[in-house]
Design an enzyme around this catalytic site. Structure first.
Site, PDB file in Angstrom:
ATOM      1  CE  LYS A  59      -3.412   1.685   2.759  1.00 42.70           C
ATOM      2  NZ  LYS A  59      -4.418   1.897   4.136  1.00 42.70           N
ATOM      3  CB  SER A  61      -8.199   3.534   2.245  1.00 49.28           C
ATOM      4  OG  SER A  61      -7.489   3.149   3.726  1.00 49.28           O
ATOM      5  CB  SER A  99      -8.744   1.074   5.510  1.00 53.50           C
ATOM      6  OG  SER A  99      -9.588   2.257   5.295  1.00 53.50           O
TER       7      SER A  99
HETATM    8  N1  GLN Z   1     -13.273   4.777   6.058  1.00 56.50           N
HETATM    9  C1  GLN Z   1     -12.675   5.255   6.908  1.00 56.50           C
HETATM   10  C2  GLN Z   1     -12.491   6.528   7.137  1.00 56.50           C
HETATM   11  O1  GLN Z   1     -12.887   7.346   5.560  1.00 56.50           O
HETATM   12  C3  GLN Z   1     -11.098   4.087   8.020  1.00 56.50           C
HETATM   13  C4  GLN Z   1     -10.552   4.340   6.865  1.00 56.50           C
HETATM   14  C5  GLN Z   1      -9.367   3.135   7.500  1.00 56.50           C
HETATM   15  O2  GLN Z   1      -9.053   2.413   8.266  1.00 56.50           O
HETATM   16  N2  GLN Z   1      -8.039   3.663   7.548  1.00 56.50           N
HETATM   17  O3  GLN Z   1     -11.810   7.361   7.640  1.00 56.50           O
END
Ligand code: GLN
Length: 492
Positions: A77, A158, A182
């Site tokens: 990532k 994400s 995410s």
């Molecule tokens: N969807 C969540 C957010 O937008 C979690 C994102 C994540 O786990 N990095 O904060």
């Protein structure tokens, strides 16, 4: 095809000299070349570095010096700093950033012989649930609705690029980070296994910070055993991260084979949301039946503060994000827009470099931390966070693990849920509590919905007891025998 092998199978094939690390790496690089223009899963492909690493892996294999991941091609990532390889965090503001250092987690993978194919696309600074906030364009989910192969579905977020790459067989596994879901939500959306370990299990050093008290690095793979292998390599105490835990890393792979006899599995009633699709609910019931058949006792439990999870998360996460993002001022990292004076330089750099979701989070975060509102929002959220942790602690006096669904819906199409940020935030309903409490959780593909799209179940465990979570996840995987392939690999 070599790209269809699991990590476990590839490891055996490499040791038995059925193919070389260069063969395996080239097969993945070719798959990336063919499919990445459509999927947009990678922001950077590190072709020549991967080939060099593969040659070194073959030399190690020939010399009998193979380690846990020697010759295994992975995707990283783009939130993990990789020495000499561009690291953007999905943001324009870090477009020119080439880290001079390697994150601890990726250094651990390299130590164990892994090959890095490149850096995967992601929501900007890991803020999002669809990959639609990336400054490098949306990522396509390799799965399609059965009745409609025109709709382009999101891979979740994400860590959407990581999930899309692993599902499409562009990489054997990938790293992700999970601040509110995410790793687990994209895994659920792409028919994969996503492992969020205990907070402190994997070092955050060298991982671009989103919300430091909630950020968890972990793996995304096609099987539970592969997840166990990758986590075993990624995890471990790191003196460079003050929140890294000095707890020995157990043999996760062995834990996958443990029996469930006598284990108590809790079913939290608060995870049965009103809008849950009937098929998701049916699959959850199926999961309960599978675990009972594998010898576990099923117990109804209550986590009474679950409903406060989402609002608490969307105060704590933006608060920490606004503070972490203050470092992107155009002076020390990444891109710069010159201005009339220093303040003007800051403002122009940040206005130009941050996308709309980042700006929204900075606004929320600075508001809830401001002198007038700190007690009303941030302090209260911290108190509720403690109650959410207590819910888990209480539940784990009665049960050894919990079974829930991972995401409230199946993957949606690009552009859907975009009109209202709250709709997007609802994706995180079932995943954020485990981040707020720091407890380990794994998403496992359990079946398909009526549209032929993957649905994941989530197993949550006690702090530092990933072993039980792996054992329960492996039992679900065995019972589900999820063999469906995404459209891109099924040839339509
Ligand atoms: N969807 C969540 C957010 O937008 C979690 C994102 C994540 O786990 N990095 O904060």
């Amino acid at each position: 095809m070599l790209t269809d092998l699991t990590i476990t199978e590839a490891r055996d094939g490499l040791r038995e000299k059925r193919f070389s690390a260069v063969d395996l790496t080239m097969a993945h690089l070719q798959a990336i070349e063919a499919l990445n223009p459509r999927l947009n899963a990678f922001i950077t492909v590190s072709h020549s570095q991967a080939v060099d690493q593969a040659r070194a892996a073959d030399a190690a294999l020939a010399g009998g010096q193979a380690r846990a991941l020697t010759g295994i091609p992975l995707a990283i990532k783009d939130l993990f700093c990789t020495a000499g390889v561009k690291t953007t965090a999905g943001s324009k503001i870090l477009a020119p950033f080439v880290p001079p250092y390697e994150s601890t987690v990726t250094a651990n993978l390299l130590r164990d012989g892994a090959i890095f194919l490149g850096k995967t696309n992601m929501d900007e600074f890991a803020m999002g649930s669809s990959n639609m906030t990336s400054a490098y364009g949306p990522v396509e989910n390799p799965w399609k609705r059965r009745q409609d192969n025109t709709a382009v579905l999101v891979p979740g977020g994400s860590s959407g690029g990581s999930a899309s790459a692993v599902a499409a067989r562009l990489a054997m596994g990938a790293t992700g980070t999970d601040t509110g879901g995410s790793i687990r939500q994209p895994a659920s959306f792409c028919g994969l296994v996503g492992v969020k370990p205990t907070y402190g299990r994997c070092s955050r050093w060298g991982v671009v910070a989103f919300a430091s008290s909630l950020d968890h690095p972990g793996p995304i793979t096609r099987t539970v055993r592969d997840g166990a292998i990758l986590l075993g390599s990624m995890a471990g105490h790191d003196p460079k991260d003050a929140t890294s835990a000095a707890v020995a890393v157990p043999d996760y792979e062995a834990a996958c084979a443990r029996s469930l006899k006598g284990l108590r599995i809790g079913i939290p009633k608060e995870y049965r949301s009103d809008g849950m699709p009937a098929e998701t609910e049916a699959l959850w019931q199926q999961g309960i039946d599978w675990l009972r058949a594998a010898g576990a006792d099923i117990v109804d439990v209550s986590l009474p503060h679950t409903k406060y999870g989402l609002p608490t998360y969307y105060i704590v996460a933006p608060a920490e994000a606004s503070s972490n993002l203050a470092r992107y001022d155009g002076v020390r990292f990444g891109s710069r827009r010159n201005g009339e004076d220093l303040r003007d330089l800051y403002e122009r750099t940040r206005a130009d470099g941050f996308g709309p979701e980042i700006r929204r989070r900075v606004l929320i975060g600075t508001y809830v931390l401001s002198a007038g509102y700190y007690d009303a929002y941030y302090l209260r959220a911290q108190k509720i966070r403690a109650l959410i942790l207590k819910d888990f602690t209480d539940a784990f006096t009665q049960v050894d693990a919990l079974l829930t669904t991972t995401a409230p819906t199946a993957p949606f199409a690009q552009g859907e849920n975009m009109d209202d940020p709250i709709k997007m935030y609802l994706n995180d309903l079932f995943t954020v509590p485990a981040n707020l409490a720091g407890v380990p959780a794994i998403s496992i593909p359990a079946g398909l919905d009526a549209n032929g799209l993957p649905v994941g179940l989530q197993v949550i465990g006690r702090p530092f007891d990933e072993e039980t979570v792996f054992a329960v996840s492996a039992a679900i995987e065995n019972a589900a025998s999820f063999t469906a392939l995404p459209a891109i690999r099924a040839g339509h």
